[in-house]
Design a protein around this motif. Structure first.
Motif, PDB file in Angstrom:
ATOM      1  N   ASP A  51      -5.869 -14.182   2.965  1.00 44.36           N
ATOM      2  CA  ASP A  51      -5.573 -12.936   3.675  1.00 44.36           C
ATOM      3  C   ASP A  51      -4.775 -13.193   4.952  1.00 44.36           C
ATOM      4  OD1 ASP A  51      -6.933 -11.561   1.734  1.00 44.36           O
ATOM      5  OD2 ASP A  51      -8.770 -11.315   2.905  1.00 44.36           O
ATOM      6  N   ALA A  52      -4.992 -14.356   5.566  1.00 45.82           N
ATOM      7  CA  ALA A  52      -4.268 -14.701   6.798  1.00 45.82           C
ATOM      8  C   ALA A  52      -2.877 -15.253   6.522  1.00 45.82           C
ATOM      9  CB  ALA A  52      -5.071 -15.712   7.615  1.00 45.82           C
TER      10      ALA A  52
ATOM     11  N   SER B 290      -3.298 -14.520  11.248  1.00 39.67           N
ATOM     12  CA  SER B 290      -2.959 -13.461  10.290  1.00 39.67           C
ATOM     13  C   SER B 290      -1.709 -12.700  10.730  1.00 39.67           C
ATOM     14  CB  SER B 290      -4.145 -12.510  10.108  1.00 39.67           C
ATOM     15  OG  SER B 290      -4.364 -11.726  11.259  1.00 39.67           O
ATOM     16  N   LEU B 291      -1.517 -12.541  12.052  1.00 39.07           N
ATOM     17  CA  LEU B 291      -0.276 -11.933  12.531  1.00 39.07           C
ATOM     18  C   LEU B 291       0.926 -12.827  12.227  1.00 39.07           C
ATOM     19  CD1 LEU B 291      -0.812 -10.155  15.980  1.00 39.07           C
ATOM     20  CD2 LEU B 291       0.201  -9.210  13.907  1.00 39.07           C
TER      21      LEU B 291
ATOM     22  N   PRO C 200       9.243   2.353  15.435  1.00 41.09           N
ATOM     23  CA  PRO C 200       8.951   1.199  14.584  1.00 41.09           C
ATOM     24  C   PRO C 200       7.451   1.023  14.373  1.00 41.09           C
ATOM     25  CG  PRO C 200       9.454   0.464  16.799  1.00 41.09           C
ATOM     26  CD  PRO C 200       9.664   1.954  16.788  1.00 41.09           C
ATOM     27  N   VAL C 201       7.112   0.285  13.337  1.00 41.49           N
ATOM     28  CA  VAL C 201       5.719  -0.070  13.075  1.00 41.49           C
ATOM     29  C   VAL C 201       5.376  -1.303  13.900  1.00 41.49           C
ATOM     30  CG1 VAL C 201       4.087  -0.871  11.328  1.00 41.49           C
ATOM     31  CG2 VAL C 201       5.725   0.937  10.784  1.00 41.49           C
ATOM     32  N   VAL C 202       4.245  -1.244  14.597  1.00 40.11           N
ATOM     33  CA  VAL C 202       3.813  -2.341  15.457  1.00 40.11           C
ATOM     34  C   VAL C 202       2.413  -2.780  15.041  1.00 40.11           C
ATOM     35  CG1 VAL C 202       3.344  -3.086  17.827  1.00 40.11           C
ATOM     36  CG2 VAL C 202       5.200  -1.467  17.369  1.00 40.11           C
ATOM     37  N   ALA C 203       2.250  -4.068  14.765  1.00 44.27           N
ATOM     38  CA  ALA C 203       0.936  -4.660  14.509  1.00 44.27           C
ATOM     39  C   ALA C 203       0.509  -5.400  15.762  1.00 44.27           C
ATOM     40  CB  ALA C 203       0.987  -5.605  13.319  1.00 44.27           C
ATOM     41  N   SER C 204      -0.713  -5.142  16.237  1.00 43.55           N
ATOM     42  CA  SER C 204      -1.154  -5.709  17.516  1.00 43.55           C
ATOM     43  C   SER C 204      -2.541  -6.308  17.399  1.00 43.55           C
ATOM     44  CB  SER C 204      -1.169  -4.639  18.612  1.00 43.55           C
ATOM     45  OG  SER C 204       0.114  -4.126  18.845  1.00 43.55           O
TER      46      SER C 204
END
Length: 677
Positions: free
Chosen positions: A74-75, A376-377, A439-443
């Motif tokens: 998953d990571a 994972s990021l 935009p899409v941001v993953a944090s």
């Protein structure tokens, strides 16, 4: 207004009132946002299919379990290392024993490989150098790749074998009577021959030290050079990659988070050593980083920020795989870091254990710690075939990294190292126009249980929460259109002030633009319809990295060429010549010797020798045969003596360093640039 900004404003209100009274209606100026530049014309390394790695260990009862294997999948983990650090040099694969160490049940090689396959990761296997034999290693290759058809490609000979006592400290098992790098190199040759006789397709790695880390540059008793020099000179012809570890330390989280800035210089020096000592075709030898971690904040946000920064910087510089140490490790000293409980655990996942008196327990088994979420990021940020591109900021508390994807997207990873304050950033793009819209941001933020993903900000502006990692994914404004193919890697012929850069033709009717990398905003050195360009007015002794971009008659731009890094020289003929030598090194300091020759026909009455350290972590402690002083990175040796025509004066100093010890390249005598011998 962000809450952290409000807190800072309120905290300073009393002081401001005591100093001045604001006129009615006055409004405080907004803080200047951090500038972030991203440049697709500044091509760096391409992401390898095995880029994201972690370490497994045979003392870990969870090795290879479905739960752990799925968490690693998953990571985005792409490579797993076995059998676990220093245990590799006491481990015997056939009977799954490690005399003197603990081996958990169900951690044998087949269990490891089953877990690796479930994760979808390639194995990195460490052959036992310390207490094993070349035959044992060859038999392991036969079992893995002939009997079981595991197709295990990467095999390292030993682990941290410089820690066998040859330089004083001894933590690595080594039964060889001779503990020298000469013996290690000879044994690597024997292992490589035996292992490749079984499967010629495997890749063999040799253990080296990371420049700036002990025992880098130390010459042991009876040795002709440092560990790296001896191993590369004697075994370079037989290896396919070199393997290094990096634990840079840091007394505080803030200091720890400055350490990733050392990576570009460290990798440059390591690549320089490989090219200098490994013989013909040394450019085939790749670099792996199979252990890294922090001293403070291992399970909390400092570890997470460090992981994201270090993996990004290493991969951008061409290191083909980077591994965190490790998956599970166990509790150490419990502290609070940035408001969160830190268990001093090297593991990405909780071991679920408690301290001796059961007053403090970790979260349940396999609960991810903060660095897992950073990993994972990284799995979202990079994928095999993505290309790192230039990115830079004007704020040391904000790091930026970027990749260009095959579909034309640009992904920007932003790291805010400020524990208490949000950072507003203004993003600027070069050679790329982002699509409009949000935009899409993953944090991942301090204390969070997971990465969150949502539309946020704009392509031009983002607000980074305190102590956070943010991944901004940007679509191009227009659908990608096929342009010219990227030029091949250029070459350069350099003098002290010029560089003639050449490259093969990428096709007919093209114009070529040559860019010098400069953070995230490259400088155009020139353009031509030919296949070479001479850049002029360069600085002597300076390192430059350039890319070539092709453009066709319709204005369509190619991807950047592979980067070329070169260093300009010093004048072939000058009024002075300087010879600099590191005559004795002890791992964080050295003796520097400098010979200064007057090449003119006239005596020099009174002189000042000046040089500038390439980095901020180098300094002069004291010196002799001149009066020494320093201001920032500039060092001066001053003498009121006379240097006769043709004469040579010898001076020296004690130098200190806490990172890669990059030698000074340019010396001036009374303001005149000298020839470096």
């Amino acid at each position: 207004m962000h809450p952290s900004f409000l807190r800072r404003t309120l905290a300073g209100a009393a002081l401001l009132a005591a100093v001045a009274v604001a006129p009615p209606g006055a409004q405080a100026a907004a803080p200047t946002p951090t500038r972030v530049d991203v440049d697709v014309r500044a091509g760096l390394a391409t992401v390898d299919p095995a880029a994201l790695g972690v370490n497994h260990a045979i003392w870990d009862s969870q090795l290879g379990t479905p739960a752990v294997s799925d968490l690693l999948k998953d990571a985005g983990v792409q490579m797993v290392r076995y059998p676990g650090g220093s245990y590799a040099d006491i481990y015997h694969w056939r009977d799954h024993t490690a005399p003197g160490g603990y081996v958990a049940p169900n951690t044998d090689f087949d269990t490891f490989m089953a877990g690796a396959r479930r994760t979808g990761a390639e194995p990195m296997i460490i052959a036992n150098y310390g207490t094993g034999t070349a035959q044992e290693a060859a038999d392991w290759v036969r079992y893995a790749n002939i009997t079981k058809d595991y197709d295990a490609t990467y095999w390292t000979i030993g682990n941290e074998n410089y820690g066998n006592g040859h330089y004083g400290s001894a933590w690595e098992a080594d039964e060889h009577a001779d503990k020298s790098p000469k013996e290690y190199a000879a044994t690597v040759l024997a292992y490589a021959e035996a292992m490749k006789a079984v499967d010629p397709s495997i890749k063999i790695g040799a253990v080296l030290t990371m420049p700036g880390n002990w025992p880098d540059a130390i010459v042991g008793p009876g040795d002709a050079g440092s560990w790296n020099q001896e191993v590369l000179t004697r075994a370079g012809s037989a290896i396919d990659f070199v393997d290094v570890h990096w634990y840079p330390g840091g007394a505080t989280p803030a200091e720890t988070l400055t350490k990733p800035a050392q990576i570009q210089d460290a990798v440059h020096l390591l690549r320089q050593q490989i090219d200098r000592y490994a013989g013909a075709n040394a450019d085939r030898i790749r670099i792996s980083m199979t252990e890294t971690n922090v001293d403070i904040g291992r399970n909390t946000q400092p570890g997470a920020l460090f992981l994201a920064d270090v993996y990004s910087r290493l991969l951008a510089q061409g290191v083909f795989t980077v591994h965190w140490w490790n998956v599970h490790n166990g509790m150490g000293d419990v502290t609070e870091v940035a408001g969160q409980t830190d268990y001093d655990d090297f593991g990405l996942l909780s071991s679920g254990n408690c301290n001796a008196d059961n007053t403090v327990c970790q979260p349940p088994l396999n609960t991810p710690f903060a660095p897992y979420h950073a990993l994972s990021l990284m799995g979202e940020f990079t994928d095999a075939g993505d290309r790192f591109i230039g990115a830079g900021t004007d704020n040391p508390l904000v790091s930026a990294h970027a990749v260009r994807r095959a579909n034309g997207e640009v992904a920007v990873l932003l790291i805010n190292k400020d524990e208490t304050a949000a950072q507003s950033v203004a993003l600027n793009y070069h050679g790329f126009t982002p699509a409009s819209g949000t935009p899409v941001v993953a944090s991942y933020t301090n204390g969070a249980d997971a990465v969150t993903t949502a539309p946020a900000g704009t392509a031009a502006t983002q607000t980074l929460p305190p102590y956070s990692i943010s991944l901004v994914t940007l679509r191009p404004a227009n659908a990608p259109v096929a342009g010219p193919k990227a030029p091949a890697e250029p070459t350069a012929t350099v003098t002290d002030r010029t560089a003639t850069i050449s490259w093969p033709s990428a096709g007919a009717g093209l114009k070529y633009e040559v860019y010098r990398q400069n953070g995230g905003a490259s400088e155009l050195l020139g353009e031509t319809t030919g296949t070479s360009l001479t850049a002029r007015n360069l600085e002597p002794g300076r390192r430059y990295t350039v890319n070539v971009v092709a453009r066709d008659g319709a204005g369509r731009q190619s991807a950047a060429s592979p980067p070329l890094t070169f260093t300009t020289g010093t004048p072939a003929q000058a009024a002075c010549t300087v010879k600099f030598r590191n005559t004795n090194d002890w791992g964080n300091g050295f003796l520097g010797a400098i010979d200064i020759t007057n090449n003119t026909a006239a005596a020099v009455n009174g002189w000042t020798l000046t040089f500038t350290w390439p980095t901020t972590w180098q300094s002069v402690s004291n010196g002799w045969s001149a009066t020494w002083n320093s201001s920032g990175r500039t060092v001066r040796a001053i003498s009121d003596g006379t240097l006769a025509a043709g004469a040579t004066a010898a001076v020296g100093f004690v130098g200190s360093y806490s990172g890669p010890n990059v030698p000074p390249a340019v010396f001036t005598l009374n303001g005149n640039v000298c020839t470096s011998a």
